[in-house]
Scaffold this motif. Structure first.
Motif, PDB file in Angstrom:
ATOM      1  N   ARG A   4      17.559 -22.359  -6.271  1.00  0.00           N
ATOM      2  CA  ARG A   4      18.706 -22.648  -5.395  1.00  0.00           C
ATOM      3  C   ARG A   4      18.230 -22.649  -3.941  1.00  0.00           C
ATOM      4  O   ARG A   4      17.308 -21.949  -3.557  1.00  0.00           O
ATOM      5  CB  ARG A   4      19.894 -21.695  -5.610  1.00  0.00           C
ATOM      6  N   THR A   6      19.623 -24.104   0.306  1.00  0.00           N
ATOM      7  CA  THR A   6      20.676 -24.697   1.124  1.00  0.00           C
ATOM      8  C   THR A   6      20.382 -26.186   1.320  1.00  0.00           C
ATOM      9  O   THR A   6      19.423 -26.540   2.004  1.00  0.00           O
ATOM     10  CB  THR A   6      20.754 -23.954   2.468  1.00  0.00           C
ATOM     11  N   LYS A   8      20.492 -29.751   2.730  1.00  0.00           N
ATOM     12  CA  LYS A   8      20.754 -30.260   4.082  1.00  0.00           C
ATOM     13  C   LYS A   8      21.115 -31.745   4.051  1.00  0.00           C
ATOM     14  O   LYS A   8      21.633 -32.279   5.025  1.00  0.00           O
ATOM     15  CB  LYS A   8      19.516 -30.063   4.972  1.00  0.00           C
ATOM     16  N   ASN A  61      27.203 -29.528  10.570  1.00  0.00           N
ATOM     17  CA  ASN A  61      27.363 -29.795   9.130  1.00  0.00           C
ATOM     18  C   ASN A  61      28.069 -31.119   8.827  1.00  0.00           C
ATOM     19  O   ASN A  61      28.305 -31.425   7.656  1.00  0.00           O
ATOM     20  CB  ASN A  61      28.095 -28.626   8.476  1.00  0.00           C
ATOM     21  N   LYS A 181      10.365 -21.254  -0.238  1.00  0.00           N
ATOM     22  CA  LYS A 181      11.366 -20.275   0.210  1.00  0.00           C
ATOM     23  C   LYS A 181      10.717 -19.216   1.093  1.00  0.00           C
ATOM     24  O   LYS A 181       9.588 -18.808   0.855  1.00  0.00           O
ATOM     25  CB  LYS A 181      12.033 -19.613  -0.999  1.00  0.00           C
ATOM     26  N   ARG A 183      11.233 -15.444   2.709  1.00  0.00           N
ATOM     27  CA  ARG A 183      11.997 -14.197   2.692  1.00  0.00           C
ATOM     28  C   ARG A 183      11.105 -13.058   3.159  1.00  0.00           C
ATOM     29  O   ARG A 183       9.880 -13.141   3.045  1.00  0.00           O
ATOM     30  CB  ARG A 183      12.495 -13.871   1.268  1.00  0.00           C
TER      31      ARG A 183
END
Ligand SMILES: Cc1cc2nc3c(=O)[nH]c(=O)nc-3n(C[C@H](O)[C@H](O)[C@H](O)COP(=O)(O)O)c2cc1C
Length: 193
Positions: A4, A6, A8, A61, A181, A183
């Motif tokens: 998963r 986000t 864009k 957005n 990703k 993190r």
């Protein structure tokens, strides 16, 4: 969770199956909340004209709102009298008593902040469910909540955030295959005792 991300950039030609939209509605209905308070409303917007209006008050957005299949607006109940009426109708006495004893006596802003936490929990459930179902999503706080409320014609509820859902444009540079990703290290955020 590795997959998963986000989204864009959406492929506006790719639509979500109506059956999956219905499943997502049920998933939100089943989201957990403190004392089962459910101080929320979820608005599924697929109508082109309404999406257009929302896109104009969505800051960075805008293209996501336009090109996604559906925008789901997450709102919290804003009318405390209505909230109390609803829980008195739907919840057992113990839950209503908890609200009256521990939540209601706080300043109104704090009670609403408690509602907001419940709505954000549903947002987390929703993002996970979308990932599990192979549907791409974008959580968006970058919206103008008051203008969303006007467009959706709501006064008893206040928009907090929205989630665009649909399918990615193959060129989306934010997808994990193109942008791994990022993190903080696991031992900095997880403690085991
Ligand atoms: C509550 C919330 C609000 C967010 N608002 C926006 C937003 O308005 N626009 C956007 O592009 N991303 C938004 N994001 C995405 C975050 O920037 C993103 O989740 C974070 O950078 C981690 O990346 P990932 O979701 O791709 O793993 C939001 C995320 C959350 C959880």
């Amino acid at each position: 969770m590795q997959h998963r991300y986000t989204t864009k950039k959406y492929n506006s030609a790719k639509k979500i199956e109506p059956k999956q939209i219905e499943e997502l509605k049920q998933i939100l209905q089943l989201a957990p909340s403190s004392i089962n308070s459910q101080p929320w409303k979820f608005t599924f917007v697929s109508d082109k004209e309404t999406k257009q209006k929302l896109s104009e008050v969505s800051w960075i957005n805008t293209p996501k709102v336009l090109d996604c299949d559906t925008v789901v607006v997450f709102s919290r109940i804003n009318n405390l009298y209505l909230f109390e009426e609803l829980i008195e109708q739907d919840l057992p006495k113990g839950a209503v008593d908890y609200y009256k004893e521990f939540v209601k006596p706080q300043p109104e802003e704090q009670t609403k902040a408690w509602f907001d936490k419940q709505v954000y929990l549903a947002l987390g459930v929703f993002l996970s469910a979308c990932a599990e179902m192979g549907i791409d999503s974008t959580p968006m706080e970058g919206i103008e909540p008051k203008k969303y409320d006007e467009i959706l014609n709501q006064t008893d509820y206040s928009s907090l955030a929205a989630v665009a859902i649909g399918y990615r444009d193959e060129e989306d540079t934010n997808q994990p295959s193109k942008k791994p990703k990022s993190r903080r290290d696991i031992d900095k955020v997880i403690e085991s005792i």
